[in-house]
Design an enzyme around this catalytic site. Sequence first.
Site, PDB file in Angstrom:
ATOM      1  N   GLU A 128       0.812  -1.224   0.000  1.00  0.00           N
ATOM      2  CA  GLU A 128       0.000   0.000   0.000  1.00  0.00           C
ATOM      3  C   GLU A 128       0.843   1.270   0.000  1.00  0.00           C
ATOM      4  O   GLU A 128       0.755   2.105   0.907  1.00  0.00           O
ATOM      5  CB  GLU A 128      -0.963   0.006   1.183  1.00  0.00           C
ATOM      6  N   GLU A 182      -5.039  -8.619   0.940  1.00  0.00           N
ATOM      7  CA  GLU A 182      -5.773  -8.186   2.138  1.00  0.00           C
ATOM      8  C   GLU A 182      -7.240  -8.037   1.805  1.00  0.00           C
ATOM      9  O   GLU A 182      -7.601  -7.423   0.802  1.00  0.00           O
ATOM     10  CB  GLU A 182      -5.279  -6.834   2.684  1.00  0.00           C
TER      11      GLU A 182
END
Length: 458
Positions: free
Chosen positions: A182, A364
């Site tokens: 991320e 995720e």
Amino acid sequence: MNDKIAAPQSELPGAELDTALLRPDFLWGVSTSSYQIEGAAHEDGRGLSIWDVFCRQKGRIANGDTGDIACDHYHRYAEDIALMRDMGVRAYRFSTAWPRLLPRGRGAANEQGFAFYDRLIDRLLEARIEPWLCLYHWDLPQSLDDLGGWTNRDIAGWFADYAALVAQRYGDRVKHFATFNEPSVSTLFGYALGWNAPGIADKSSYYKAAHHLNLAHGAAVDAIRDLRPSALIGAIHNRQPVLPESGKPENAHAAALLDAHWNLLFPEPQSFAAYPALIAHEMEPSQKAGDMARICRRLDWFGVNHYSPIYARADAASQLGFAWGKPPASAQQTGAGWSIHPDAFRDVLIAAWRRYGLPIYVTENGSGGNDAPDATGAIADKARIDYLRAYTHAMGEAIRAGADIRGYFVWSLLDNFEWGAGFTNRFGLVHVDFKTLRRTPKASARWYAGLIRPTRKD
């Protein structure tokens, strides 16, 4: 101590994933990150990270929480691997802590830190769980931040050196490496909005950090391939549809801007050697000749982190031209206040496959809340089960539509330190009592074990 994961609970409402759609080698896993679970922040030679410093700034973290102890995974990793084994997961995505391996970010290595991940990886393999290693999940060594951190162009070389050390040490046992997790969050929240470490809110610093992180990605890919030619390398990106908070035209433009920052700023140059058109001019001052070729490197897989759509609204006072919006009042939400929209997940997976042409791993996906034991000590997190059921079903729809999806990792194995929310927001399949550190599998852990079990071939 931990409780064994019992047989899965049966029959809850909602569509189930058709496991016949999955590849024979489909990977079911769980994900964590170093600062969020390891603890031992001041043990065995570990250096300070930017999160150690940020957490001690008043008002930054809910309840003044820190990751000093977190889940104490550093000492309890064997117990946590046993939980994974009982659940039947086949892969564990974790991150190495840069300051644990290189306390000053560069220079002398810390053998005690390297030995910890040796123990972790060896124990995973003994349990027949594949280790998936992410090099960076936000915990930059503070010593490098003192030199400018991601705003310093030299960090691309520092990161490549770190990647080389990790690949050399663990590449005989680890096959899957991720460069970054991320990057849109670590740069946007850390350098533009000031919400995350290192807490900077400066437009120029943000664009420098983003470009230098992309350079570091390319340099790390080269470093790993030079040492471990058979390694399978990817990067992990947020992929969340950005919707305008309302129908105002200016909010539609704000949503397009946030989409460029959130979803495109990293995978586009890493895959196509070009920044998104809406913000390409902002990136030019940081670039030098040949940079885009250095960033764009062959990858083997694409990591998708997804939870929900996000919303944007116009804000003339914002240096980036947008502000975070709110979901519609009618939207169903998780306990963490994030909207529930499994169809968006399906569409994101299809779009990522079509755009980037790489095998997709969902690295995720999960649901946060405030889970607590009942009077019997059980944690009946039905809302999480319903969320995971709906989202894995949506993943199956994406596979049916042709998306090459090869694995799914739940966030997270354990309740953990959730950044600015501290310990108030629980995403784990396993409950952690942060006073005693006792682990208790939730009902969702049993549900996930039941989902995995019919697909296992070993």
